[in-house]
Design a protein around this motif. Structure first.
Motif, PDB file in Angstrom:
ATOM      1  N   LEU A  84      17.126  61.519 -11.848  1.00  0.00           N
ATOM      2  CA  LEU A  84      16.430  60.264 -12.337  1.00  0.00           C
ATOM      3  C   LEU A  84      16.280  59.221 -11.281  1.00  0.00           C
ATOM      4  N   HIS A  85      16.751  59.411  -9.976  1.00  0.00           N
ATOM      5  CA  HIS A  85      16.692  58.363  -8.881  1.00  0.00           C
ATOM      6  C   HIS A  85      15.386  58.050  -8.816  1.00  0.00           C
ATOM      7  N   ALA A  86      14.335  58.920  -8.862  1.00  0.00           N
ATOM      8  CA  ALA A  86      13.008  58.259  -8.473  1.00  0.00           C
ATOM      9  C   ALA A  86      12.433  57.403  -9.492  1.00  0.00           C
ATOM     10  N   ALA A  87      12.751  57.639 -10.922  1.00  0.00           N
ATOM     11  CA  ALA A  87      12.356  56.995 -11.834  1.00  0.00           C
ATOM     12  C   ALA A  87      13.060  55.554 -11.768  1.00  0.00           C
ATOM     13  N   ALA A  88      14.497  55.520 -11.527  1.00  0.00           N
ATOM     14  CA  ALA A  88      15.077  54.059 -11.281  1.00  0.00           C
ATOM     15  C   ALA A  88      14.511  53.432 -10.061  1.00  0.00           C
ATOM     16  N   ARG A  89      14.393  54.111  -9.084  1.00  0.00           N
ATOM     17  CA  ARG A  89      13.696  53.487  -7.688  1.00  0.00           C
ATOM     18  C   ARG A  89      12.308  52.832  -8.029  1.00  0.00           C
ATOM     19  N   ALA A  90      11.533  53.378  -9.055  1.00  0.00           N
ATOM     20  CA  ALA A  90      10.383  52.771  -9.260  1.00  0.00           C
ATOM     21  C   ALA A  90      10.375  51.269 -10.055  1.00  0.00           C
ATOM     22  N   ILE A  91      11.357  50.732 -10.343  1.00  0.00           N
ATOM     23  CA  ILE A  91      11.617  49.527 -11.057  1.00  0.00           C
ATOM     24  C   ILE A  91      11.849  48.515 -10.150  1.00  0.00           C
ATOM     25  N   GLY A  92      10.789  47.714  -9.909  1.00  0.00           N
ATOM     26  CA  GLY A  92      11.078  46.606  -9.035  1.00  0.00           C
ATOM     27  C   GLY A  92      11.463  46.871  -7.440  1.00  0.00           C
ATOM     28  N   GLY A  93      12.157  45.756  -7.086  1.00  0.00           N
ATOM     29  CA  GLY A  93      12.700  45.961  -5.795  1.00  0.00           C
ATOM     30  C   GLY A  93      14.316  45.931  -5.938  1.00  0.00           C
ATOM     31  N   PRO A  94      15.162  45.816  -4.930  1.00  0.00           N
ATOM     32  CA  PRO A  94      16.508  45.843  -5.119  1.00  0.00           C
ATOM     33  C   PRO A  94      17.181  44.816  -6.073  1.00  0.00           C
ATOM     34  N   ALA A  95      16.736  43.475  -6.141  1.00  0.00           N
ATOM     35  CA  ALA A  95      17.150  42.517  -6.766  1.00  0.00           C
ATOM     36  C   ALA A  95      16.943  42.903  -8.289  1.00  0.00           C
ATOM     37  N   VAL A  96      15.570  43.294  -8.593  1.00  0.00           N
ATOM     38  CA  VAL A  96      15.431  43.590  -9.962  1.00  0.00           C
ATOM     39  C   VAL A  96      16.138  44.586 -10.471  1.00  0.00           C
ATOM     40  N   ARG A  97      16.390  45.746  -9.522  1.00  0.00           N
ATOM     41  CA  ARG A  97      16.962  46.733 -10.191  1.00  0.00           C
ATOM     42  C   ARG A  97      18.410  46.475 -10.295  1.00  0.00           C
ATOM     43  N   THR A  98      19.135  45.540  -9.768  1.00  0.00           N
ATOM     44  CA  THR A  98      20.550  45.048 -10.064  1.00  0.00           C
ATOM     45  C   THR A  98      20.907  44.536 -11.395  1.00  0.00           C
ATOM     46  N   MET A  99      19.721  43.993 -11.867  1.00  0.00           N
ATOM     47  CA  MET A  99      19.798  43.279 -13.143  1.00  0.00           C
ATOM     48  C   MET A  99      19.106  44.218 -14.425  1.00  0.00           C
ATOM     49  N   ALA A 100      17.795  44.705 -14.052  1.00  0.00           N
ATOM     50  CA  ALA A 100      17.152  45.427 -15.130  1.00  0.00           C
ATOM     51  C   ALA A 100      17.958  46.597 -15.669  1.00  0.00           C
ATOM     52  N   THR A 101      17.971  46.456 -16.964  1.00  0.00           N
ATOM     53  CA  THR A 101      18.714  47.619 -17.644  1.00  0.00           C
ATOM     54  C   THR A 101      17.892  48.696 -18.170  1.00  0.00           C
ATOM     55  N   ILE A 102      18.296  49.807 -18.677  1.00  0.00           N
ATOM     56  CA  ILE A 102      17.799  50.945 -19.425  1.00  0.00           C
ATOM     57  C   ILE A 102      17.429  50.533 -20.551  1.00  0.00           C
ATOM     58  N   GLY A 103      18.315  49.704 -21.429  1.00  0.00           N
ATOM     59  CA  GLY A 103      17.544  49.221 -22.781  1.00  0.00           C
ATOM     60  C   GLY A 103      16.446  48.266 -22.634  1.00  0.00           C
ATOM     61  N   GLY A 104      16.477  47.382 -21.761  1.00  0.00           N
ATOM     62  CA  GLY A 104      15.316  46.590 -21.522  1.00  0.00           C
ATOM     63  C   GLY A 104      14.067  47.195 -21.183  1.00  0.00           C
ATOM     64  N   ASN A 105      14.189  48.248 -20.467  1.00  0.00           N
ATOM     65  CA  ASN A 105      12.909  48.960 -20.189  1.00  0.00           C
ATOM     66  C   ASN A 105      12.338  49.642 -21.185  1.00  0.00           C
ATOM     67  N   LEU A 106      13.102  49.876 -22.178  1.00  0.00           N
ATOM     68  CA  LEU A 106      12.468  50.515 -23.583  1.00  0.00           C
ATOM     69  C   LEU A 106      11.390  49.550 -24.004  1.00  0.00           C
ATOM     70  N   PHE A 107      11.610  48.201 -23.946  1.00  0.00           N
ATOM     71  CA  PHE A 107      10.701  47.148 -24.737  1.00  0.00           C
ATOM     72  C   PHE A 107       9.734  46.715 -23.644  1.00  0.00           C
ATOM     73  N   ALA A 108       9.710  47.159 -22.490  1.00  0.00           N
ATOM     74  CA  ALA A 108       8.593  46.657 -21.517  1.00  0.00           C
ATOM     75  C   ALA A 108       7.369  47.143 -21.859  1.00  0.00           C
TER      76      ALA A 108
END
Length: 273
Positions: A84-108
């Motif tokens: 799942l690393h490629a999918a997680a790495r697709a979410i913004g930059g490092p600062a966003v990935r530190t905060m962005a959650t799996i549950g939140g992504n369901l609502f994006a």
């Protein structure tokens, strides 16, 4: 006026969300706080959860369970979740990935929500808790179809079976700006092989409809066939079935339709990104 409630347990948070239609969960804040800061969200209750269960991960067995509060950075730090690393790495930059959650992504909203596309290809289930009762698991596809209506309860976790062979799971995000541009589209594919033939494949798209969708035409084209050029060509011909891409600031509907079969073919053929 906005109110902030901090809940020490998932059940307390679920009770508030079930009883107040204006209440919103705030996880990493990458979606909700943007709306607050830009003045689109000015009324209601923001619910914050401090329960450690919200961020727990069970990743060592055949069945994976990730708390809805698990961040993309936590996924990237976990070796058991390398597929799942490629999918997680697709979410913004490092600062966003530190905060962005799996549950939140369901609502994006599209063209965001790329991690959800990966979960859809993995046949994930969403664990929901309503009020102070116990949780119930529903298929992610069912959850997404009802997402805009709301009232499903608190998303507490996501569950899915680990791919027996990680190489049989592929994810690709197509964007103009590397490495953290907004998606033109994204594709996830779980292609288990049995006796040299694809068995019960699951393929999903992002930004090709208002919600992440299954590519059912592609799945039918591949099921029971060797993953060769003939099958890939059939899959490309079926690539656009069920698609309803939007024209937005990132790309036109026409352009998304033009490039989807190309990138699907490259993914299926195992070509480098």
């Amino acid at each position: 006026m906005l109110d902030l409630r901090t809940c020490a347990s998932l059940s307390e948070a679920a009770g508030i969300l079930s009883g107040d239609r204006q209440a919103l969960l705030i996880g990493g804040g990458t979606l909700v706080m943007r709306d607050v800061n830009e003045g689109r969200l000015t009324e209601g209750t923001l619910v914050r959860v401090t329960d450690p269960a919200f961020r727990q991960m069970s990743t060592g067995g055949a069945r994976v369970e990730l708390g809805a509060g698990v961040t993309m950075a936590a996924v990237l730090a976990n070796r058991d979740l390398a597929f799942l690393h490629a999918a997680a790495r697709a979410i913004g930059g490092p600062a966003v990935r530190t905060m962005a959650t799996i549950g939140g992504n369901l609502f994006a909203a599209a063209p965001y929500g790329d991690f959800t596309v990966a979960l859809l290809a993995l046949d994930a289930q969403v664990v929901l808790q309503s009020g102070y009762g116990s949780g119930r698991a529903v298929p992610l596809e069912e959850f997404l179809s009802a997402r805009e209506r709301g009232g499903q309860g608190l998303v507490t976790a996501i569950q899915f079976a680990r791919p027996q062979n990680p190489a049989e799971f592929q994810f690709r995000k197509i964007s103009r700006v590397k490495p953290k541009g907004i998606s033109l589209l994204s594709i996830a594919a779980h292609l288990p092989l049995s006796g040299g033939r694809v068995a019960q494949p699951r393929v999903a798209y992002g930004a090709m409809a208002p919600l992440p969708i299954r590519a059912r035409g592609v799945e039918r084209a591949l099921d029971g066939k060797p993953l060769d050029q003939s099958a890939i060509q059939l899959a490309k011909q079926a690539a656009l079935e069920g698609c309803r891409p939007a024209t937005d600031a990132i790309a036109s509907e026409w352009y998304r339709r033009e490039i989807l079969p190309i990138h699907l073919g490259r993914l299926l053929a195992g070509e480098p990104r």
